[in-house]
Every structure is written in C-alpha cells, then in structure tokens.
Design a protein around this motif. Structure first.
Motif, mmCIF file in Angstrom:
data_model
loop_
_atom_site.group_PDB
_atom_site.id
_atom_site.type_symbol
_atom_site.label_atom_id
_atom_site.label_comp_id
_atom_site.label_asym_id
_atom_site.label_seq_id
_atom_site.Cartn_x
_atom_site.Cartn_y
_atom_site.Cartn_z
ATOM 1 N N ILE A 199 -7.121 -2.098 -2.874
ATOM 2 C CA ILE A 199 -6.641 -3.142 -3.784
ATOM 3 C C ILE A 199 -7.076 -4.520 -3.294
ATOM 4 C CG2 ILE A 199 -4.554 -4.298 -4.609
ATOM 5 C CD1 ILE A 199 -3.228 -1.521 -4.734
ATOM 6 N N HIS A 200 -6.958 -4.763 -1.989
ATOM 7 C CA HIS A 200 -7.337 -6.076 -1.457
ATOM 8 C C HIS A 200 -8.832 -6.323 -1.617
ATOM 9 C CE1 HIS A 200 -3.447 -7.291 -0.086
ATOM 10 N NE2 HIS A 200 -3.309 -6.274 0.745
ATOM 11 N N ARG A 201 -9.648 -5.269 -1.554
ATOM 12 C CA ARG A 201 -11.080 -5.461 -1.784
ATOM 13 C C ARG A 201 -11.335 -5.912 -3.223
ATOM 14 N NH1 ARG A 201 -11.556 -1.166 1.926
ATOM 15 N NH2 ARG A 201 -11.524 0.437 0.299
ATOM 16 N N ASP A 202 -10.561 -5.360 -4.174
ATOM 17 C CA ASP A 202 -10.697 -5.811 -5.557
ATOM 18 C C ASP A 202 -10.232 -7.255 -5.694
ATOM 19 O OD1 ASP A 202 -10.972 -5.042 -8.596
ATOM 20 O OD2 ASP A 202 -9.028 -6.035 -8.403
ATOM 21 N N ARG A 203 -9.183 -7.608 -4.978
ATOM 22 C CA ARG A 203 -8.635 -8.962 -5.094
ATOM 23 C C ARG A 203 -9.619 -10.025 -4.613
ATOM 24 N NH1 ARG A 203 -3.223 -10.376 -2.652
ATOM 25 N NH2 ARG A 203 -3.728 -12.229 -3.882
ATOM 26 N N GLN A 204 -10.518 -9.660 -3.722
ATOM 27 C CA GLN A 204 -11.494 -10.637 -3.239
ATOM 28 C C GLN A 204 -12.361 -11.171 -4.367
ATOM 29 O OE1 GLN A 204 -13.621 -8.682 -0.070
ATOM 30 N NE2 GLN A 204 -11.809 -8.590 1.269
ATOM 31 N N GLY A 205 -12.523 -10.372 -5.417
ATOM 32 C CA GLY A 205 -13.304 -10.829 -6.568
ATOM 33 C C GLY A 205 -12.465 -11.557 -7.607
ATOM 34 N N ARG A 206 -11.173 -11.764 -7.310
ATOM 35 C CA ARG A 206 -10.277 -12.453 -8.247
ATOM 36 C C ARG A 206 -9.511 -13.553 -7.503
ATOM 37 N NH1 ARG A 206 -10.112 -8.630 -12.451
ATOM 38 N NH2 ARG A 206 -10.635 -6.529 -11.745
ATOM 39 N N PRO A 207 -10.209 -14.509 -6.918
ATOM 40 C CA PRO A 207 -9.533 -15.510 -6.078
ATOM 41 C C PRO A 207 -8.556 -16.405 -6.840
ATOM 42 C CG PRO A 207 -11.806 -16.138 -6.492
ATOM 43 C CD PRO A 207 -11.650 -14.743 -7.009
ATOM 44 N N ASP A 208 -8.706 -16.507 -8.159
ATOM 45 C CA ASP A 208 -7.849 -17.405 -8.929
ATOM 46 C C ASP A 208 -6.662 -16.688 -9.562
ATOM 47 O OD1 ASP A 208 -9.610 -19.499 -8.382
ATOM 48 O OD2 ASP A 208 -10.845 -19.023 -10.126
ATOM 49 N N HIS A 209 -6.511 -15.396 -9.275
ATOM 50 C CA HIS A 209 -5.435 -14.619 -9.878
ATOM 51 C C HIS A 209 -4.281 -14.427 -8.890
ATOM 52 C CE1 HIS A 209 -8.682 -13.743 -12.609
ATOM 53 N NE2 HIS A 209 -7.914 -13.002 -13.395
ATOM 54 N N HIS A 210 -3.064 -14.690 -9.320
ATOM 55 C CA HIS A 210 -1.915 -14.246 -8.548
ATOM 56 C C HIS A 210 -1.818 -12.719 -8.680
ATOM 57 C CE1 HIS A 210 -0.726 -18.240 -7.605
ATOM 58 N NE2 HIS A 210 -0.482 -18.582 -8.859
ATOM 59 N N ALA A 211 -1.183 -12.074 -7.694
ATOM 60 C CA ALA A 211 -1.178 -10.606 -7.658
ATOM 61 C C ALA A 211 0.230 -10.067 -7.505
ATOM 62 C CB ALA A 211 -2.057 -10.093 -6.518
ATOM 63 N N VAL A 212 0.554 -9.086 -8.341
ATOM 64 C CA VAL A 212 1.823 -8.369 -8.281
ATOM 65 C C VAL A 212 1.510 -6.897 -8.016
ATOM 66 C CG1 VAL A 212 3.828 -7.585 -9.620
ATOM 67 C CG2 VAL A 212 3.039 -9.956 -9.817
ATOM 68 N N LEU A 213 2.230 -6.304 -7.084
ATOM 69 C CA LEU A 213 2.081 -4.881 -6.783
ATOM 70 C C LEU A 213 3.301 -4.133 -7.294
ATOM 71 C CD1 LEU A 213 0.474 -2.609 -5.206
ATOM 72 C CD2 LEU A 213 2.070 -3.051 -3.328
ATOM 73 N N VAL A 214 3.081 -2.991 -7.955
ATOM 74 C CA VAL A 214 4.155 -2.104 -8.375
ATOM 75 C C VAL A 214 3.988 -0.819 -7.585
ATOM 76 C CG1 VAL A 214 5.355 -1.047 -10.315
ATOM 77 C CG2 VAL A 214 3.975 -3.105 -10.682
ATOM 78 N N ALA A 215 4.993 -0.429 -6.795
ATOM 79 C CA ALA A 215 4.849 0.725 -5.904
ATOM 80 C C ALA A 215 6.148 1.510 -5.841
ATOM 81 C CB ALA A 215 4.445 0.266 -4.504
ATOM 82 N N HIS A 216 6.011 2.791 -5.511
ATOM 83 C CA HIS A 216 7.166 3.685 -5.388
ATOM 84 C C HIS A 216 7.117 4.301 -4.001
ATOM 85 C CE1 HIS A 216 10.392 6.063 -7.357
ATOM 86 N NE2 HIS A 216 10.070 6.963 -6.447
ATOM 87 N N THR A 217 7.966 3.808 -3.112
ATOM 88 C CA THR A 217 7.918 4.257 -1.727
ATOM 89 C C THR A 217 9.205 3.848 -1.020
ATOM 90 O OG1 THR A 217 6.505 4.264 0.260
ATOM 91 C CG2 THR A 217 6.827 2.139 -0.835
ATOM 92 N N PHE A 218 9.333 4.272 0.227
ATOM 93 C CA PHE A 218 10.508 3.960 1.045
ATOM 94 C C PHE A 218 10.087 2.933 2.087
ATOM 95 C CE2 PHE A 218 14.403 6.138 3.200
ATOM 96 C CZ PHE A 218 14.902 4.896 3.536
#
Length: 394
Positions: free
Chosen positions: A170-189
């Motif tokens: 996911i962080h590798r994808d984010r490198q191409g979106r420097p102007d986007h804020h990022a929200v993660l949705v996850a299901h874990t403990f």
C-alpha cells in the motif's frame, strides 16, 4: 473529508437462540440516518459484515438494502471482509459495484488499489485502502513474494508479518499519490485493544496481535474485529465496535459509530455518536423467589437477562419460572453461597480418595452442590448405581 466508521455488523447473528435481525435492521437504519444527517462523503465498514460465511437470505437482503439507502444519500461505501465472512462470496460483485460507488473488498491482492473519494466540500480526493482480514497461512505466501514474484516465502508468518507485508504494498502505491490523504480500513487485532467474549479468537496465544506502530503514515485507520468502541493512538487508530451488544460481556458498552473529519492537513477529529437501538442487556443475581417478586428488578423485564441464582439448591423449573417474569431471559447460572464452598478443597480430597462408585458420586454431588447429599438424595444415588450394575434394569 467526512466519513462514518462502523464495523462488525454480524448480520444473521442470534443471541442465545433469539434472532437479532429486527434489532440489526433498526441499527442499520439509524446508521443510514446518521450518514445522511452528517452528509458524510464515505461510509467505511471494517469487516464481519455477516456472522458466518454463508449467511441467511434475510441477512443478505438487509445488507443489500442498507447499501442502497447509503448510496441514495450520496455516500460512497467501502467495506471489507472480516474473519467471519467468506472473502469470495462478499466481494464477488466488487468489480461491478465499484462503478456504482460501492466497494466490498475481499481480495488481498487488490489491497494496494485504493478507492478515491472526492469530498463534497471540495479539496483533493482521499485514498481509502480496503485491507480485508488476513490469514497468515493463506495470504502470507503471496504477500511474501516481492513485486517481481521471486522472493521465497517464510515458512511461518504472524499476523504482524502479513500485515506489514500488505501495508508495504500500500505504501508503495501511496508514493505515486503525494497529494492524497490516506485512510486504511482493516480487520485485525491491534495490541492493546480490549476484548469481549463474543469475538472469535484469531489464533492461540498472542501471535494474532499487530502493533499500533505498523499503521504509521495513515491519516486515519478504521479498524474492525474488537466489539468495544476504543482508540489506540489518539483518534487516529480506532475501533468503532459493534452496532449491538453480542454477549453479556458487552452489557455496559455504549454502541456507536464514529464520524471522522479530516482537515486539509489530514488531522482527524472524531465524534462518537451512540446508536441507542436494540434491547439492553443486564445481569441480575439473587434467590429465585426474590428475583421473581422483588420490585427492584422491574427494569429487567424488557431486557435480555443473565440470571445468577444463589439458592443453596438449584430450584426445580427455575428457567420456566424466571421466564414468566423476564420474557427475554437468555442465560441461567447457579452460584450457591460462598460459605458453602469453603470446604471445596476437602471435598476435592474426598473425590481423589473415593473407594467406590457410590463414594465418588457422593463426593461429586457435594462438590457441585456445596453440601453433602441428604439421606433421600443419597438413597437415589445408591439406587441409580445399583440399576447400572444390573444392566439398567429397575
């Protein structure tokens, strides 16, 4: 951007045999109402959409109707599969629904493909990354392969390991979106979270825990799995909790959703909004006659009730008598007065030293009831054992 964070709907779940579908429908209607009132840009549902992999048809219809109502009000919907869901079944139409503003992600191979949501109030799109529940033995080998697919997979991976591998993509994808804020949705403990009795254990021991530090770099992390509303890194990393209580361990929870506002700098401010729906839970304790007659228990009549009886001997037809006053009684426990348990260690010694089946049965009776058997009860034990010796004849 403004979003509504909810999770762990567990549609189709029963509570001690009683259907919760009507109350779940009321809870989801309230969520739709809150999303409309807050004019949210997106509703994120952090897993456990259903209570089991093959949910009842009524639960599926309720889920579909809720998504339709959310979209009618203009909110994008981003949902993920949890550990109770079938990843394939819940996301089978994801490619088609995505064109209509609904994402239901169950395929971890698409975790680095965000949903871009344009805020109604203007500004740059926000990248919402749906990361479904990860099963280390299943998802680990694929995640451990690098982008070129040539890395050897470790033989054993923990939840922390597979989560970090997925987040790396996911962080590798984010490198191409420097102007986007990022929200993660996850299901874990996430380590430090407070559990309830109604959650399904992910693994034995603590190897299912994921550190808070693993989620660095996101503006908001919308978590699912734990049933109590709680935050783990200020408002940035949080569980919304379930919309209804699903065990008596949750009877003191305030069931709610989280309305999250991301400002221009990506800082998250959160309003926790109680849902206020569903039948309340309570635990009452005392002797049967007192519980069935005393006026102070009137408030429990309309609740789902767990009863702890403190009678010396469990009364006959106790559940039926309780049901007459508390129509929604769900659980009965018997806890004789503690003074009767003071000789428990000596009774355990009697059990170990029992020299005959009758002595063993008498010792077991004493251990369970907190007293020795009365003569009539001892005679019944003797007759029962004699009947067994005769091959069941009476």
């Amino acid at each position: 951007m403004r979003l509504l964070h909810t999770s762990d709907w567990h549609l189709g779940r029963n509570f001690h045999g009683a259907s919760l579908l009507e109350e779940q429908a009321a809870a989801l209607a309230r969520i739709v109402e809150l999303a409309r009132e807050a004019e949210v840009d997106a509703v994120v549902i952090a897993g456990d959409l259903y209570d089991r992999a093959i949910p009842p048809a009524e639960a599926v219809l309720l889920f579909n109707d809720t998504l339709a109502h959310l979209r009618q009000d203009g909110a994008a919907v981003v949902a993920i599969a949890g550990n109770h869901d079938s990843h394939v079944r819940v996301s089978i139409y994801d490619p088609l629904l995505a064109a209509l503003g609904v994402t239901i992600r169950g395929d971890v191979r698409r975790a680095d493909q965000p949903v871009l949501v344009q805020p109604r109030r203007g500004g740059a799109p926000v990248a919402i990354y749906p990361l479904p529940y990860l099963e280390p033995a299943v998802d680990g080998p694929w995640l451990a392969r690098g982008p070129e697919g040539d890395n050897a997979a470790p033989t054993r991976l923990r939840h922390e390991d597979v989560t970090r591998l997925a987040l790396g993509r996911i962080h590798r994808d984010r490198q191409g979106r420097p102007d986007h804020h990022a929200v993660l949705v996850a299901h874990t403990f996430v380590a430090g979270g407070q559990t309830s009795e109604s959650e399904r254990e992910l693994t034995l021991g603590n190897v299912d825990r994921v550190s808070v530090e693993a989620f660095a770099g996101f503006d908001y992390v919308a978590l699912g799995h734990l049933h109590g509303s709680q935050q783990l890194d200020g408002p940035r990393v949080a569980y919304s909790g379930t919309p209804l209580p699903y065990s008596f361990s949750e009877q003191h929870h305030t069931k709610s959703v989280r309305i999250v506002e991301l400002d221009a700098n990506g800082n998250a401010s959160v309003e926790r909004v109680p849902l206020g729906v569903g039948r309340k839970l309570c635990t009452i304790e005392g002797c049967l006659e007192e519980l069935c007659r005393a006026p102070q228990y009137a408030d429990a009549v309309e609740a789902r009730v767990r009863v702890v009886l403190t009678d010396e001997v469990l009364p006959l037809q106790a559940m039926a008598r309780l049901h007459a006053r508390f129509p929604h009684v769900a659980e009965l426990r018997h806890r004789p007065p503690e003074v009767l348990r003071s000789t428990a260690s000596s009774r355990n010694q009697q059990v170990r030293q029992a020299s005959s089946p009758l002595a063993l049965a008498a010792a077991f009776f004493a251990d369970q009831q907190g007293r020795e058997a009365h003569p009539a009860e001892a005679q019944l034990l003797r007759e029962a054992l004699e009947a067994v010796d005769r091959g069941g004849e009476r």
